[in-house]
Write a protein that holds these residues in place. Structure first.
Motif, short mmCIF file in Angstrom:
data_model
loop_
_atom_site.label_atom_id
_atom_site.label_comp_id
_atom_site.label_asym_id
_atom_site.label_seq_id
_atom_site.Cartn_x
_atom_site.Cartn_y
_atom_site.Cartn_z
N ASP A 97 0.86 -1.17 0.00
CA ASP A 97 0.00 0.00 0.00
C ASP A 97 0.90 1.22 0.00
O ASP A 97 1.54 1.53 1.00
N ALA A 98 0.98 1.90 -1.12
CA ALA A 98 1.84 3.09 -1.25
C ALA A 98 1.10 4.36 -0.89
O ALA A 98 1.56 5.46 -1.16
N GLY A 99 -0.07 4.22 -0.29
CA GLY A 99 -0.83 5.38 0.18
C GLY A 99 -1.19 6.33 -0.95
O GLY A 99 -1.63 5.90 -2.01
N GLU A 100 -0.96 7.59 -0.73
CA GLU A 100 -1.34 8.61 -1.71
C GLU A 100 -0.48 8.58 -2.97
O GLU A 100 -0.86 9.17 -3.98
N LEU A 101 0.66 7.90 -2.92
CA LEU A 101 1.49 7.79 -4.13
C LEU A 101 0.84 6.91 -5.19
O LEU A 101 1.06 7.10 -6.37
N ALA A 102 0.06 5.95 -4.74
CA ALA A 102 -0.55 4.99 -5.68
C ALA A 102 -1.74 5.63 -6.37
O ALA A 102 -2.61 6.22 -5.73
N ARG A 103 -1.77 5.51 -7.66
CA ARG A 103 -2.91 5.98 -8.44
C ARG A 103 -3.62 4.75 -8.96
O ARG A 103 -3.00 3.82 -9.45
N SER A 104 -4.94 4.73 -8.88
CA SER A 104 -5.65 3.49 -9.15
C SER A 104 -5.83 3.16 -10.62
O SER A 104 -5.64 2.03 -11.02
N GLU A 105 -6.20 4.13 -11.47
CA GLU A 105 -6.51 3.80 -12.86
C GLU A 105 -5.96 4.85 -13.83
O GLU A 105 -5.84 6.02 -13.49
N PHE A 106 -5.68 4.38 -15.04
CA PHE A 106 -5.20 5.24 -16.11
C PHE A 106 -6.01 4.94 -17.36
O PHE A 106 -6.39 3.79 -17.60
N PRO A 107 -6.26 5.94 -18.20
CA PRO A 107 -7.07 5.71 -19.40
C PRO A 107 -6.33 5.02 -20.54
O PRO A 107 -6.95 4.49 -21.45
N SER A 108 -4.98 5.00 -20.48
CA SER A 108 -4.21 4.37 -21.56
C SER A 108 -2.92 3.78 -21.01
O SER A 108 -2.46 4.15 -19.93
N GLN A 109 -2.32 2.90 -21.79
CA GLN A 109 -1.04 2.32 -21.41
C GLN A 109 0.03 3.40 -21.31
O GLN A 109 0.84 3.40 -20.39
N SER A 110 0.04 4.32 -22.25
CA SER A 110 1.06 5.37 -22.23
C SER A 110 0.93 6.26 -20.99
O SER A 110 1.94 6.68 -20.42
#
Length: 69
Positions: free
Chosen positions: A16-29
Motif C-alpha cells: 500500500d503506497a498510500g497517496e502515491l498509488a494511483r488506481s486507474e489510467f485511461p491508456s497504457q502510455s
C-alpha cells in the motif's frame, strides 16, 4: 479499458503506497508515464516491483524498481 499497476514487495506481496498509488489510467502510455515519473518515490515507500494490468489482465511484469546490478 483501464490500466493499473500492481505494486509489490520483493516477495510479491501487495504494497500500500498510500497517496502515491494511483488506481486507474485511461491508456497504457499514461500508466507508463506515471510510473516513469514516480518510481523513485514508490521505491522509497517500500515498493520493489510493479506489474502493468489492462482490465485486470497482466500485460508485463513484474518489473523491478531497483537499478540492475
Amino acid at each position: 479499458m483501464t490500466w493499473t499497476w500492481r505494486l509489490e514487495d520483493s516477495e510479491g506481496n501487495p504494497v500500500d503506497a498510500g497517496e502515491l498509488a494511483r488506481s486507474e489510467f485511461p491508456s497504457q502510455s499514461d500508466a507508463e508515464s506515471w510510473i516513469g515519473e514516480t518510481w523513485r518515490e514508490l521505491a522509497g515507500s517500500g515498493v520493489d516491483r510493479v506489474t502493468l494490468l489492462e482490465a485486470g489482465r497482466e500485460v508485463y511484469g513484474p518489473m523491478s524498481l531497483h537499478p540492475a546490478d
